[in-house]
Enzyme design. Structure first.
Site, PDB file in Angstrom:
ATOM      1  N   ASN A   2       0.829  -1.217   0.000  1.00 49.32           N
ATOM      2  CA  ASN A   2       0.000   0.000   0.000  1.00 49.32           C
ATOM      3  C   ASN A   2       0.858   1.260   0.000  1.00 49.32           C
ATOM      4  OD1 ASN A   2      -2.590   1.160  -0.065  1.00 49.32           O
ATOM      5  ND2 ASN A   2      -2.469   1.640   2.119  1.00 49.32           N
ATOM      6  N   SER A  58      -5.280   1.749  17.538  1.00 54.97           N
ATOM      7  CA  SER A  58      -6.269   2.637  16.942  1.00 54.97           C
ATOM      8  C   SER A  58      -7.357   2.975  17.950  1.00 54.97           C
ATOM      9  CB  SER A  58      -6.889   1.888  15.757  1.00 54.97           C
ATOM     10  OG  SER A  58      -8.092   2.491  15.367  1.00 54.97           O
ATOM     11  N   TYR A  60     -11.074  -5.291  11.161  1.00 55.09           N
ATOM     12  CA  TYR A  60      -9.845  -4.483  11.275  1.00 55.09           C
ATOM     13  C   TYR A  60      -9.614  -4.072  12.730  1.00 55.09           C
ATOM     14  CZ  TYR A  60      -7.031  -0.275  11.503  1.00 55.09           C
ATOM     15  OH  TYR A  60      -6.098   0.653  11.887  1.00 55.09           O
ATOM     16  N   LYS A  65      -6.655  -5.196  15.753  1.00 52.77           N
ATOM     17  CA  LYS A  65      -5.863  -4.336  16.646  1.00 52.77           C
ATOM     18  C   LYS A  65      -6.070  -4.753  18.108  1.00 52.77           C
ATOM     19  CE  LYS A  65      -4.082  -1.599  13.527  1.00 52.77           C
ATOM     20  NZ  LYS A  65      -2.657  -1.643  13.243  1.00 52.77           N
ATOM     21  N   LEU A  98     -12.402  10.280   5.190  1.00 50.48           N
ATOM     22  CA  LEU A  98     -12.973  11.587   4.867  1.00 50.48           C
ATOM     23  C   LEU A  98     -11.972  12.539   4.192  1.00 50.48           C
ATOM     24  CD1 LEU A  98     -15.408  13.497   5.132  1.00 50.48           C
ATOM     25  CD2 LEU A  98     -14.477  14.215   7.348  1.00 50.48           C
ATOM     26  N   ARG A 156     -15.150  13.623  14.980  1.00 52.43           N
ATOM     27  CA  ARG A 156     -13.911  12.866  15.207  1.00 52.43           C
ATOM     28  C   ARG A 156     -12.802  13.802  15.677  1.00 52.43           C
ATOM     29  NH1 ARG A 156     -17.207   9.691  14.422  1.00 52.43           N
ATOM     30  NH2 ARG A 156     -17.228   7.844  13.083  1.00 52.43           N
ATOM     31  N   ASP A 158     -20.278   3.066  11.889  1.00 57.21           N
ATOM     32  CA  ASP A 158     -19.768   4.371  12.328  1.00 57.21           C
ATOM     33  C   ASP A 158     -20.347   4.752  13.692  1.00 57.21           C
ATOM     34  OD1 ASP A 158     -18.150   4.843  10.204  1.00 57.21           O
ATOM     35  OD2 ASP A 158     -19.347   6.457   9.326  1.00 57.21           O
TER      36      ASP A 158
HETATM   37  P1  NAD Z   1      -0.428   2.710   5.190  1.00 58.78           P
HETATM   38  O1  NAD Z   1      -1.191   1.653   4.460  1.00 58.78           O
HETATM   39  O2  NAD Z   1      -0.130   3.972   4.486  1.00 58.78           O
HETATM   40  O3  NAD Z   1       0.955   2.090   5.723  1.00 58.78           O
HETATM   41  C1  NAD Z   1       1.096   0.741   6.083  1.00 58.78           C
HETATM   42  C2  NAD Z   1       2.311   0.194   5.356  1.00 58.78           C
HETATM   43  O4  NAD Z   1       2.493  -1.175   5.737  1.00 58.78           O
HETATM   44  C3  NAD Z   1       2.164   0.226   3.843  1.00 58.78           C
HETATM   45  O5  NAD Z   1       3.291   0.882   3.281  1.00 58.78           O
HETATM   46  C4  NAD Z   1       2.109  -1.241   3.425  1.00 58.78           C
HETATM   47  O6  NAD Z   1       2.722  -1.461   2.170  1.00 58.78           O
HETATM   48  C5  NAD Z   1       2.852  -1.911   4.572  1.00 58.78           C
HETATM   49  N1  NAD Z   1       2.486  -3.310   4.833  1.00 58.78           N
HETATM   50  C6  NAD Z   1       1.233  -3.825   4.995  1.00 58.78           C
HETATM   51  N2  NAD Z   1       1.322  -5.134   5.269  1.00 58.78           N
HETATM   52  C7  NAD Z   1       2.637  -5.449   5.315  1.00 58.78           C
HETATM   53  C8  NAD Z   1       3.359  -6.651   5.548  1.00 58.78           C
HETATM   54  N3  NAD Z   1       2.728  -7.807   5.792  1.00 58.78           N
HETATM   55  N4  NAD Z   1       4.710  -6.616   5.513  1.00 58.78           N
HETATM   56  C9  NAD Z   1       5.353  -5.456   5.256  1.00 58.78           C
HETATM   57  N5  NAD Z   1       4.734  -4.295   5.009  1.00 58.78           N
HETATM   58  C10 NAD Z   1       3.391  -4.297   5.045  1.00 58.78           C
HETATM   59  O7  NAD Z   1      -1.218   2.981   6.546  1.00 58.78           O
HETATM   60  P2  NAD Z   1      -0.995   4.116   7.637  1.00 58.78           P
HETATM   61  O8  NAD Z   1      -2.170   5.017   7.601  1.00 58.78           O
HETATM   62  O9  NAD Z   1       0.359   4.683   7.533  1.00 58.78           O
HETATM   63  O10 NAD Z   1      -1.147   3.246   8.956  1.00 58.78           O
HETATM   64  C11 NAD Z   1      -0.020   2.733   9.643  1.00 58.78           C
HETATM   65  C12 NAD Z   1      -0.499   1.897  10.812  1.00 58.78           C
HETATM   66  O11 NAD Z   1      -1.323   2.697  11.653  1.00 58.78           O
HETATM   67  C13 NAD Z   1      -1.363   0.699  10.399  1.00 58.78           C
HETATM   68  O12 NAD Z   1      -1.047  -0.385  11.231  1.00 58.78           O
HETATM   69  C14 NAD Z   1      -2.770   1.180  10.649  1.00 58.78           C
HETATM   70  O13 NAD Z   1      -3.635   0.112  10.944  1.00 58.78           O
HETATM   71  C15 NAD Z   1      -2.574   2.065  11.875  1.00 58.78           C
HETATM   72  N6  NAD Z   1      -3.621   3.096  12.027  1.00 58.78           N
HETATM   73  C16 NAD Z   1      -3.883   3.942  10.983  1.00 58.78           C
HETATM   74  C17 NAD Z   1      -4.901   4.895  11.117  1.00 58.78           C
HETATM   75  C18 NAD Z   1      -5.244   5.822   9.983  1.00 58.78           C
HETATM   76  O14 NAD Z   1      -6.336   6.401  10.005  1.00 58.78           O
HETATM   77  N7  NAD Z   1      -4.354   6.035   8.997  1.00 58.78           N
HETATM   78  C19 NAD Z   1      -5.638   4.987  12.317  1.00 58.78           C
HETATM   79  C20 NAD Z   1      -5.329   4.115  13.345  1.00 58.78           C
HETATM   80  C21 NAD Z   1      -4.304   3.167  13.187  1.00 58.78           C
HETATM   81  N1  UFG Z   2     -17.280  10.297   6.365  1.00 61.42           N
HETATM   82  C1  UFG Z   2     -18.200  10.794   5.472  1.00 61.42           C
HETATM   83  N2  UFG Z   2     -17.985  10.572   4.147  1.00 61.42           N
HETATM   84  C2  UFG Z   2     -16.908   9.885   3.679  1.00 61.42           C
HETATM   85  C3  UFG Z   2     -15.975   9.371   4.613  1.00 61.42           C
HETATM   86  C4  UFG Z   2     -16.205   9.585   5.949  1.00 61.42           C
HETATM   87  O1  UFG Z   2     -19.182  11.420   5.845  1.00 61.42           O
HETATM   88  O2  UFG Z   2     -16.783   9.696   2.450  1.00 61.42           O
HETATM   89  C5  UFG Z   2     -17.473  10.577   7.806  1.00 61.42           C
HETATM   90  C6  UFG Z   2     -17.630   9.344   8.660  1.00 61.42           C
HETATM   91  O3  UFG Z   2     -18.988   8.956   8.725  1.00 61.42           O
HETATM   92  C7  UFG Z   2     -17.065   9.813   9.998  1.00 61.42           C
HETATM   93  C8  UFG Z   2     -15.979  10.808   9.595  1.00 61.42           C
HETATM   94  O4  UFG Z   2     -16.295  11.204   8.267  1.00 61.42           O
HETATM   95  O5  UFG Z   2     -18.042  10.510  10.716  1.00 61.42           O
HETATM   96  C9  UFG Z   2     -14.571  10.215   9.616  1.00 61.42           C
HETATM   97  O6  UFG Z   2     -14.554   9.023   8.810  1.00 61.42           O
HETATM   98  P1  UFG Z   2     -13.186   8.309   8.399  1.00 61.42           P
HETATM   99  O7  UFG Z   2     -13.539   7.149   7.521  1.00 61.42           O
HETATM  100  O8  UFG Z   2     -12.220   9.301   7.880  1.00 61.42           O
HETATM  101  O9  UFG Z   2     -12.595   7.824   9.802  1.00 61.42           O
HETATM  102  P2  UFG Z   2     -13.213   6.861  10.912  1.00 61.42           P
HETATM  103  O10 UFG Z   2     -13.329   7.656  12.179  1.00 61.42           O
HETATM  104  O11 UFG Z   2     -14.428   6.180  10.442  1.00 61.42           O
HETATM  105  O12 UFG Z   2     -12.079   5.754  11.045  1.00 61.42           O
HETATM  106  C10 UFG Z   2     -10.681   6.089  11.072  1.00 61.42           C
HETATM  107  C11 UFG Z   2      -9.898   4.938  10.472  1.00 61.42           C
HETATM  108  C12 UFG Z   2     -10.035   3.723  11.335  1.00 61.42           C
HETATM  109  C13 UFG Z   2      -9.644   4.048  12.750  1.00 61.42           C
HETATM  110  C14 UFG Z   2     -10.415   5.235  13.274  1.00 61.42           C
HETATM  111  C15 UFG Z   2      -9.907   5.644  14.613  1.00 61.42           C
HETATM  112  O13 UFG Z   2     -10.384   4.629   9.171  1.00 61.42           O
HETATM  113  O14 UFG Z   2      -9.136   2.770  10.857  1.00 61.42           O
HETATM  114  O15 UFG Z   2     -10.273   6.325  12.377  1.00 61.42           O
HETATM  115  O16 UFG Z   2      -8.534   5.824  14.554  1.00 61.42           O
HETATM  116  F1  UFG Z   2      -9.915   2.969  13.539  1.00 61.42           F
END
Ligand code: NAD
Ligand code: UFG
Length: 342
Positions: free
Chosen positions: A34, A123, A147, A151, A198, A229, A293
């Protein structure tokens, strides 16, 4: 030296910058499922340093063993994982295999090589539908999708691991909603396909790549009816990792910390802030709620402030301005474009 799994991803790449700027040598392992290798050029442009990169999978035990034998790592910062909530409902086994089995594999190799400091990307999803607000770390944990459950399971596994061997020091960092990008405009979130979250969705509507935003419900018990959020700048979040790495040196055992601002914004407030920063309209329509949600989720970040000495600095205006700069400079993400050859 720090090993960063998933370090070419969104949060990992920003954390690399903060670590390098603080003088830490880092090595990245990522399977590029990714993210794209162009990030490495961008990291060089921002930091002036070449980052050691291994293309590989955290489920590959032999590779991990060689890697951990090769370098003298103090701590592993573990971002690698799959993160799309909707997709996790369709292919739960893939999520458990990648996230849970991948983390187990990583920890087994770390234990064998006697590297027992781990910073884990958890998360706010582990709070499920929070029973009170703001959310504190001691609240009951649950999950509303595979998902989030991955976690939660990993957190339980890591608590068991520390119980079995108190030499482990583990930071469970519970992220709220990371948005924003590096102010250089060179590094940012680069979702493949249609964004689920979002902020990248709004950015692509403002850029004219997507027609309009669907707002998932305006009948929540919030000030304007749309979901609330805790949006945190990815650079503030990245700095939290630096603080956690330092904290682990003091043998804290296993601890969870909320990384959030402590303030909630509604979807409509985010749309208005983005329109203001970009000078572009963000057309939207109200649709039905998205399944799973919650209405409102925001952090109480006091524990991280007191125990890690960390607090957020960047405002919502900075978050949306940085996203817009990133989106306008990189219409196709971090892949080379005529405008931005790296
Ligand atoms: P991202 O997808 O941009 O980064 C994750 C990276 O891990 C990617 O570069 C992907 O190629 C790599 N990857 C996935 N599986 C792998 C594997 N098996 N071996 C090696 N590499 C692998 O995501 P991000 O937003 O940077 O998130 C990073 C971490 O934070 C994740 O664990 C995600 O679950 C967690 N997290 C993200 C959010 C969010 O909203 N972005 C919120 C809460 C937690
Ligand atoms: N939303 C919309 N339209 C969209 C996308 C989102 O209205 O197209 C709204 C959602 O209903 C929510 C808010 O925007 O109210 C935020 O939504 P996101 O999808 O951006 O984020 P979430 O809070 O649903 O979830 C994110 C990550 C999860 C993580 C969580 C808490 O996707 O992985 O934050 O860290 F678990």
């Amino acid at each position: 030296m720090i090993l960063i799994t998933g370090g070419t991803g969104y949060i990992g790449s920003h954390t690399c910058i903060e670590l390098i700027n603080a003088g830490w040598p880092v090595v990245i392992i990522d399977n590029l499922s990714n993210s794209s290798p162009e990030i490495l050029d961008r990291l060089y442009q921002v930091t002036g340093q070449t980052v050691e990169f291994i293309e590989g999978d955290i489920r590959d035990r032999r590779l991990l063993t060689e890697l951990l034998q090769c370098y003298d790592f103090e701590t592993v910062v573990h971002f690698a994982g799959l993160k799309a909530v909707g997709e996790s409902r369709e292919i739960p086994l893939t999520y458990y295999e990648n996230n849970v089995a991948g983390t187990v594999n990583l920890c087994q190799v770390m234990a064998e090589q006697k590297i027992k400091n781990l910073v884990f990307s958890s998360s706010a999803g582990v709070y499920g539908d929070p029973e009170k607000l703001p959310v504190t770390e001691d609240m009951p944990l649950s999950a509303t999708n595979p998902y989030g459950r991955s976690k939660l399971i990993i957190e339980d596994i890591l608590r068991d691991l520390h119980q079995s061997d108190p030499q482990w020091n583990i930071a469970l960092l519970r992220y709220f909603n990371p948005i924003g990008a590096h102010p250089s405009g060179l590094i940012g979130e680069n979702p493949t396909g249609i964004p689920n979250n979002l902020m990248p969705y709004i950015a692509q509507v403002a850029a004219g790549k997507l027609e309009q935003l669907s707002i998932f419900g305006n009948d929540y018990p919030t000030s304007d009816g749309t979901g609330v959020r805790d949006y945190i700048h990815v650079i503030d979040l990245a700095r939290g990792h630096l603080k956690a790495i330092e904290k682990l040196r003091g043998d804290p055992g296993v601890q969870a910390w909320n990384l959030g601002v402590g303030k909630g914004y509604s979807v409509l407030e985010i749309v208005a802030a983005f329109e203001q920063a970009s000078g572009r309209p963000v057309p939207y329509r109200i649709t039905s709620r998205r399944s799973g949600d919650v209405a409102i989720c925001y952090a109480n970040p006091t524990r991280a402030e007191q125990e890690l000495g960390w607090c957020t600095e960047l405002t919502l205006d900075a978050m949306v301005a940085d996203v817009w700069r990133w989106q306008s400079n990189n219409p196709e993400g971090s892949k080379n474009t005529d405008k931005n050859v790296v």
